[in-house]
Design a protein around this motif. Structure first.
Motif, PDB file in Angstrom:
ATOM      1  N   LYS A 171       0.823  -1.064   0.082  1.00  0.00           N
ATOM      2  CA  LYS A 171      -0.097  -0.123  -0.040  1.00  0.00           C
ATOM      3  C   LYS A 171       0.982   1.270   0.112  1.00  0.00           C
ATOM      4  O   LYS A 171       0.616   2.214  -0.589  1.00  0.00           O
ATOM      5  N   LYS A 172       1.882   1.110   0.723  1.00  0.00           N
ATOM      6  CA  LYS A 172       2.824   2.318   0.848  1.00  0.00           C
ATOM      7  C   LYS A 172       3.552   2.510  -0.605  1.00  0.00           C
ATOM      8  O   LYS A 172       3.819   4.097  -1.085  1.00  0.00           O
ATOM      9  N   GLN A 173       3.885   1.446  -1.223  1.00  0.00           N
ATOM     10  CA  GLN A 173       4.492   1.594  -2.359  1.00  0.00           C
ATOM     11  C   GLN A 173       3.607   2.168  -3.291  1.00  0.00           C
ATOM     12  O   GLN A 173       3.977   2.944  -4.400  1.00  0.00           O
ATOM     13  N   GLN A 174       2.296   1.779  -3.384  1.00  0.00           N
ATOM     14  CA  GLN A 174       1.230   2.161  -4.384  1.00  0.00           C
ATOM     15  C   GLN A 174       1.138   3.751  -4.161  1.00  0.00           C
ATOM     16  O   GLN A 174       0.583   4.472  -4.929  1.00  0.00           O
ATOM     17  N   ALA A 175       0.947   4.055  -2.713  1.00  0.00           N
ATOM     18  CA  ALA A 175       0.704   5.538  -2.513  1.00  0.00           C
ATOM     19  C   ALA A 175       1.989   6.274  -3.030  1.00  0.00           C
ATOM     20  O   ALA A 175       1.652   7.630  -3.618  1.00  0.00           O
ATOM     21  N   ALA A 176       3.253   5.926  -2.775  1.00  0.00           N
ATOM     22  CA  ALA A 176       4.232   6.543  -3.617  1.00  0.00           C
ATOM     23  C   ALA A 176       4.346   6.689  -4.841  1.00  0.00           C
ATOM     24  O   ALA A 176       4.503   7.749  -5.471  1.00  0.00           O
ATOM     25  N   ALA A 177       4.013   5.738  -5.638  1.00  0.00           N
ATOM     26  CA  ALA A 177       3.783   5.760  -7.099  1.00  0.00           C
ATOM     27  C   ALA A 177       2.726   6.503  -7.605  1.00  0.00           C
ATOM     28  O   ALA A 177       2.896   7.397  -8.686  1.00  0.00           O
ATOM     29  N   GLN A 178       1.409   6.698  -6.725  1.00  0.00           N
ATOM     30  CA  GLN A 178       0.437   7.531  -7.062  1.00  0.00           C
ATOM     31  C   GLN A 178       0.928   9.021  -7.089  1.00  0.00           C
ATOM     32  O   GLN A 178       0.848   9.729  -8.058  1.00  0.00           O
ATOM     33  N   MET A 179       1.578   9.393  -6.109  1.00  0.00           N
ATOM     34  CA  MET A 179       2.257  10.621  -5.607  1.00  0.00           C
ATOM     35  C   MET A 179       2.839  10.976  -7.001  1.00  0.00           C
ATOM     36  O   MET A 179       3.141  12.267  -7.557  1.00  0.00           O
ATOM     37  N   ARG A 180       4.108   9.968  -7.159  1.00  0.00           N
ATOM     38  CA  ARG A 180       4.894  10.346  -8.397  1.00  0.00           C
ATOM     39  C   ARG A 180       4.148  10.747  -9.465  1.00  0.00           C
ATOM     40  O   ARG A 180       4.486  11.640 -10.471  1.00  0.00           O
ATOM     41  N   ASN A 181       3.118  10.002  -9.806  1.00  0.00           N
ATOM     42  CA  ASN A 181       2.266   9.986 -11.092  1.00  0.00           C
ATOM     43  C   ASN A 181       1.536  11.373 -11.238  1.00  0.00           C
ATOM     44  O   ASN A 181       1.189  11.803 -12.384  1.00  0.00           O
ATOM     45  N   ASP A 182       1.099  11.798 -10.022  1.00  0.00           N
ATOM     46  CA  ASP A 182       0.481  13.050 -10.158  1.00  0.00           C
ATOM     47  C   ASP A 182       1.208  14.340  -9.964  1.00  0.00           C
ATOM     48  O   ASP A 182       0.709  15.652  -9.859  1.00  0.00           O
ATOM     49  N   MET A 183       2.803  13.993 -10.122  1.00  0.00           N
ATOM     50  CA  MET A 183       3.401  15.355 -10.041  1.00  0.00           C
ATOM     51  C   MET A 183       3.161  16.271 -11.498  1.00  0.00           C
ATOM     52  O   MET A 183       2.687  15.366 -12.505  1.00  0.00           O
ATOM     53  N   GLN A 184       3.366  17.243 -11.340  1.00  0.00           N
ATOM     54  CA  GLN A 184       2.896  18.314 -12.509  1.00  0.00           C
ATOM     55  C   GLN A 184       4.111  19.262 -12.741  1.00  0.00           C
ATOM     56  O   GLN A 184       4.657  19.622 -11.473  1.00  0.00           O
ATOM     57  N   PRO A 185       4.496  19.486 -13.971  1.00  0.00           N
ATOM     58  CA  PRO A 185       5.765  20.715 -13.965  1.00  0.00           C
ATOM     59  C   PRO A 185       5.182  21.885 -13.315  1.00  0.00           C
ATOM     60  O   PRO A 185       4.278  22.401 -13.359  1.00  0.00           O
ATOM     61  N   GLY A 186       6.047  22.493 -12.702  1.00  0.00           N
ATOM     62  CA  GLY A 186       6.004  23.569 -11.700  1.00  0.00           C
ATOM     63  C   GLY A 186       5.911  23.200 -10.372  1.00  0.00           C
ATOM     64  O   GLY A 186       6.023  24.169  -9.639  1.00  0.00           O
ATOM     65  N   THR A 187       5.739  22.043  -9.811  1.00  0.00           N
ATOM     66  CA  THR A 187       5.631  21.680  -8.423  1.00  0.00           C
ATOM     67  C   THR A 187       6.826  21.510  -7.877  1.00  0.00           C
ATOM     68  O   THR A 187       7.820  21.166  -8.635  1.00  0.00           O
ATOM     69  N   GLY A 188       6.842  21.691  -6.756  1.00  0.00           N
ATOM     70  CA  GLY A 188       8.263  21.582  -5.755  1.00  0.00           C
ATOM     71  C   GLY A 188       8.137  20.092  -5.210  1.00  0.00           C
ATOM     72  O   GLY A 188       7.199  19.776  -4.836  1.00  0.00           O
ATOM     73  N   VAL A 189       9.400  19.877  -5.172  1.00  0.00           N
ATOM     74  CA  VAL A 189       9.514  18.228  -4.676  1.00  0.00           C
ATOM     75  C   VAL A 189      10.800  18.278  -3.988  1.00  0.00           C
ATOM     76  O   VAL A 189      11.661  19.227  -3.891  1.00  0.00           O
ATOM     77  N   ARG A 190      10.758  17.164  -2.839  1.00  0.00           N
ATOM     78  CA  ARG A 190      11.932  16.879  -2.338  1.00  0.00           C
ATOM     79  C   ARG A 190      12.429  15.411  -2.620  1.00  0.00           C
ATOM     80  O   ARG A 190      11.594  14.541  -2.595  1.00  0.00           O
TER      81      ARG A 190
END
Length: 158
Positions: free
Chosen positions: A25-44
């Motif tokens: 579940k944690k891996q799926q949530a992290a993958a979903q977070m990465r897929n929801d990234m958009q250009p212009g957003t800040g990341v760490r």
């Protein structure tokens, strides 16, 4: 076999199932977070670097780590996608005071203002003694004499 003998194995298998399910579940949530990234957003990144997403590709992402400086990272290296307010607070130091307006001083000098002991320029005794104040007892006298003899060049003769 009896049920008492099989019970520890059943519990172990059940615990392993729950742990793998939680990790998945944690891996799926992290993958979903990465897929929801958009250009212009800040990341760490997982290494702790803050950057802005410039372009997203299949397995990689191009990050702007400084104005005009772009770097290619694996998508898996993105640790968190930050909202604009949090990214600006961390990277640009844009902090808004919420709650009371308590100001924390940059140094400790403001904590001692008004103390009469510090106003007259008196030195604080840190427990060190000047050479004139050395007590004349036992080994301290011998050490002082040896130091004086060495300074005069008398202690080097063999």
């Amino acid at each position: 076999m009896s049920l008492v003998t099989l019970l520890p194995f059943i519990v172990l298998i059940g615990a392993m199932f729950l742990m793998t399910r939680s990790a998945k579940k944690k891996q799926q949530a992290a993958a979903q977070m990465r897929n929801d990234m958009q250009p212009g957003t800040g990341v760490r990144t997982i290494g702790g670097m803050y950057a802005t997403v410039k372009e997203i590709q299949d397995d990689t992402v191009i990050l702007e780590v400084a104005p005009g400086v772009h770097a290619v990272y694996a998508k898996n290296s993105i640790g968190a996608v930050l909202d604009d307010a949090e990214y600006n607070r961390i990277v640009h130091g844009d902090e808004e005071l919420v709650g009371d307006d308590t100001v924390v001083p940059d140094d400790a000098s403001s904590l001692t203002e008004g103390d009469s002991a510090d106003d007259d320029g008196a030195k604080i005794d840190l427990g060190k003694k000047a050479e004139d104040d050395v007590e004349t007892e036992g080994s301290e006298v011998k050490a002082s004499e040896a130091k004086d003899a060495k300074a005069d060049g008398e202690g080097d003769a063999k």
